[in-house]
Design a protein around this motif. Structure first.
Motif: not given
Lengths: 193, 605
Positions: B598, B601, B604-605
């Motif tokens: 989590d 992510e 990276t997002s």
């Protein structure tokens, strides 16, 4: 084999899937309906994720606790590859119910063995009366992932002459009290598919 | 079915093991002791739920037998239950209790395992009845299991002898109908001094042996008369002599034949059998494993055939029985259409996801060790992909075998004996004593998960609870092995894989006996452990397959492939317990806990 009046039901799956509870419920139903009943399975080592099979036999008088080779009237398989493994134990005109679940053993991740991805196709070619249902998915739809077992029993109940209420009575006694309503719903769902 | 629901005369379904338990209570049995072992385990587990019988797990079968024998000497009806190989452990007191006899009725239940469903051999324990000169009962269904506990008690008390109740897997683990009887309550008469009967030194044992021989003659006579041995007349062309579950298979194959069913199968009713043989045209013996009945008949000059047509190994079943009968010319086989068998990959049993043993065996494998093993779940480490156990013979043998290999300098690799906590308490302590005393250069790992796991989670002296749930003292393994003289002792966390490797390396370098003890509970008992599952990030995986080498049931090929066409594994989220062994050993660090993922992510997002 001699005693044609004996009904033979073979329930198969992988250790931990609930094969033994399912065969227990079927045996109770058959007994309540006035039959002589025998049920046989093997405990111990095989239950650690290995192959599990339970023989249930009922009729006016049952001798051997084991189903003779190729003499199962019904096979209920909790897993696809296990359905294929045991399919030859079914009478050519017998019924097979397969739970559309795939449990890949660690051994099938090596180079020597492969999981039979075409298990359902092979079964379709082999077996005249085949019913495939995804009890896990239906169970999720009913809002509780633990109902697969009872859904499969619902499907199994359609292959036998016992009254549905007899099944319901036995299920009520065998499942945790808080889950009775859910399990009865799951049983009916299994009968409707 | 709970007790309150059971009523006298009611017909219920019980397994053979449950029926023995219920039958014991109905027969007024006071005391039961056992060591768990498939297929016998459920007998004592079910007895423990019944009021009025005291029951206990003992550290091994010999002790269980001796404790039950003591209860019998004190005038209590007693039983003792074990698997077939357990009787080897208990054979010492058994062979001499045959001489002392009993005070309260005494029954030894031996649950044999033809086909070796969960055993290391398939010895036929009917031999023990003849060897010890004690009577034997062989029930053929749950009702007989239930009813014959009382028969065993009556025979035991009438003839002053222990009785062998011989079961097999298909009797113990098959359910059948049982009609419930009223419970009896029998008083405990108490221990009374009788030196000539209970002190088996030569001058007392010699006359006792004469008593045993006289008793055997009386039992032979009883065998001729008892309805436990019954004739079912049918067509007189074929006569079948049989016992136990073989009777059921044979009834199915030859429903019209005449049967002599032996329920009291040692000593055999030879006169009755000879008369039966005289009235039928052809006599066959249908029995599983050894030609026990057949040889008895042939020695007595009764013509018969048996093992010529039926296998001497494995389990009988209706199909094999029918084939044997067809080979003997007793029936014409009906050729029935059968579906073709498919070839499906094997599905051997495996260590559970998250099992604390896995990391130890993976480390042993990577170290290039020789591993002598023992009996328990961890024996599964001998199978691929771990293949990290190289011997397994009987309870406790891991340590003795390591000692032997070390004594002859028979291994150039680091040598480890691996044994579970329950098995160590059963028969490992004396092996360790041997290692210390004789200065063996061996390393012993006690995989201590505080439970007898393979047989379904039975408590033992290191669990801290008794069978009836009472809190009790817990064996302290560290103090115990220290007292035996071990100097290199390490407790370690099996989930700390890098720590495990260091502990093993240090032990291998230590000259002398080292004992290493793990500190984590079983994944299943006393309660099932779960944790945050891990996941493989497919894009980061290079397809090396290292995570598949630990044999975790939660990891399998995903069906996706790397650019170099190597299989990418995936972790089944419903099975993973988050033990993180795969994550630790992954060479490219592409296996993450869910929380880590989590976070990743988010970045990276």
């Amino acid at each position: 084999m001699s005693n044609n009046k004996t009904i033979n039901v073979l329930i198969v799956g992988v250790g931990g899937q609930g094969v033994l509870l399912a065969s227990q419920i079927l045996s109770d139903v058959a007994l309540q309906a006035g039959n002589d009943v025998k049920k046989s399975e093997v405990h111990g080592m095989s239950q650690r994720g290995g192959v599990v099979s339970s023989h249930v036999r009922f009729g006016p008088k049952v001798y051997s606790p084991l189903i003779p080779n190729g003499q199962a009237d019904v096979i209920l398989a909790f897993e696809r590859a296990e359905a294929l493994r045991w399919a030859h134990e079914l009478k050519p005109d017998g019924n097979m119910i397969v739970n559309d679940q795939k449990l890949i053993p660690p051994i099938a991740s090596g180079t020597q063995y492969q999981y039979p991805d075409d298990a359902l196709d092979q079964l379709t070619d082999k077996i005249k009366s085949l019913k495939v249902l995804n009890a896990g998915q239906i169970s999720e739809e009913l809002g509780n992932p633990r109902l697969a077992n009872t859904i499969l029993l619902g499907a199994l109940s359609l292959t036998q002459k016992f009254e549905a209420d007899l099944w319901r009575d036995v299920i009520k006694r065998r499942v945790p009290p808080k889950t009775i309503d859910l399990n009865l719903k799951a049983f009916d769902e299994g009968r409707s598919r | 079915m709970t007790l309150q629901e059971m009523r006298v005369e009611e017909i219920i379904l019980l397994s053979g093991n449950e029926a023995i338990a219920q039958g014991a209570r109905a027969a007024g049995v006071h005391f039961a002791a056992a060591y768990p072992g498939t297929p016998s385990t459920e007998i004592l587990e079910n007895i423990a739920r019944l009021p009025g019988i005291k029951s206990q797990w003992s550290p091994n079968e010999k002790v269980a037998f001796e404790v039950a024998m003591g209860a019998s000497f004190a005038g209590a009806r007693s039983i003792c239950c074990m698997k077939h190989v357990g009787v080897n452990v208990a054979a010492d007191p058994l062979m001499t209790m045959a001489y002392t006899g009993v005070k309260g009725g005494f029954m030894l239940v031996s649950a044999d395992d033809p086909e070796m469903h969960s055993s290391q051999n398939e010895q036929d324990n009917r031999m023990y009845s003849k060897f010890a000169k004690i009577p034997m009962l062989e029930p053929a269904d749950s009702q007989e299991c239930y009813d014959w506990v009382e028969e065993a008690m009556l025979i035991s008390e009438r003839f002053d002898t222990p009785v062998l109740m011989r079961m097999t897997t298909r009797i113990s683990h098959s359910m059948g109908t049982v009609k419930i009887r009223e419970w009896k309550d029998i008083p405990v008469t108490g221990f009374e001094v009788d030196i000539a009967k209970y002190v088996m030194m030569p001058n007392f044992a010699k006359p006792r042996h004469q008593i045993v021989l006289k008793r055997l003659e009386a039992l032979r006579q009883f065998s001729e008369e008892t309805p436990l041995n019954r004739i079912e007349w049918g067509d007189k062309k074929v006569g079948v002599v049989t016992s136990g579950v073989s009777y059921q298979h044979a009834k199915e194959a030859l429903p019209g034949a005449s049967f002599l069913k032996l329920g009291f199968s040692y000593p055999m009713p030879l006169k009755k059998i000879a008369e039966f043989a005289g009235q039928v045209e052809q006599l066959v013996v249908v029995e599983e494993l050894e030609p026990f009945i057949e040889e008895g008949l042939k020695v007595a000059g009764i013509q018969c055939e048996g093992k010529k047509y039926f296998p001497i190994y494995g389990e009988l079943n209706p199909t094999l029985t029918e084939q044997g009968c067809a080979d003997a010319g007793l029936l014409t086989p009906v050729v029935e259409e059968m579906l073709e068998a498919a070839s499906v990959m094997p599905r051997p049993p495996v260590l559970c996801p998250g099992c604390s043993h896995r990391s130890v065996f993976y480390a042993l494998r990577r170290m290039g060790t020789h591993v002598t093993g023992d009996i328990g779940c961890y024996t599964l480490a001998a199978l691929p992909p771990l293949e990290a156990m190289h011997t397994c013979v009987c309870m406790g043998a891991s340590i003795g075998v390591s000692n032997g290999i070390a004594q002859v300098n028979g291994s150039k690799r680091p040598l480890f004996a691996v044994i579970g906590d329950s098995t160590f308490l059963h028969s490992g302590i004396t092996g360790l004593l041997d290692a210390v005393y004789n200065k063996s250069n061996v390393n012993i790992i006690i995989l201590d998960n505080r439970i007898t796991a393979m047989t379904g989670g039975q408590v033992h002296p290191a669990t801290g609870r008794t069978l009836s749930g009472v809190e009790t003292d817990q064996v302290n393994f560290i103090a115990l092995v220290k007292a035996l003289g071990v100097r290199h002792i390490v407790e370690f966390d099996p989930y700390d894989h890098n720590g495990v490797r260091k502990v093993l390396k240090d032990a291998a370098e230590y000259e002398g006996v080292s004992v290493l003890v793990t500190t984590r509970p079983c994944m299943l008992f006393p309660k099932k452990l779960t944790g945050e599952p891990y996941a493989i990030v497919a894009e980061e995986c290079n397809g090396c397959g290292v995570c598949l080498k630990i044999g975790c049931p939660a990891i399998s090929n995903s069906g996706k492939y790397t650019a170099k066409e190597l299989a990418i594994p995936a972790i089944d989220q419903s099975l993973c317990t988050g033990c993180d062994l795969c994550s630790i050993i992954c060479p490219v660090n592409c296996i993450y806990a869910k929380a880590e993922l989590d976070q990743k992510e988010e970045v990276t997002s």
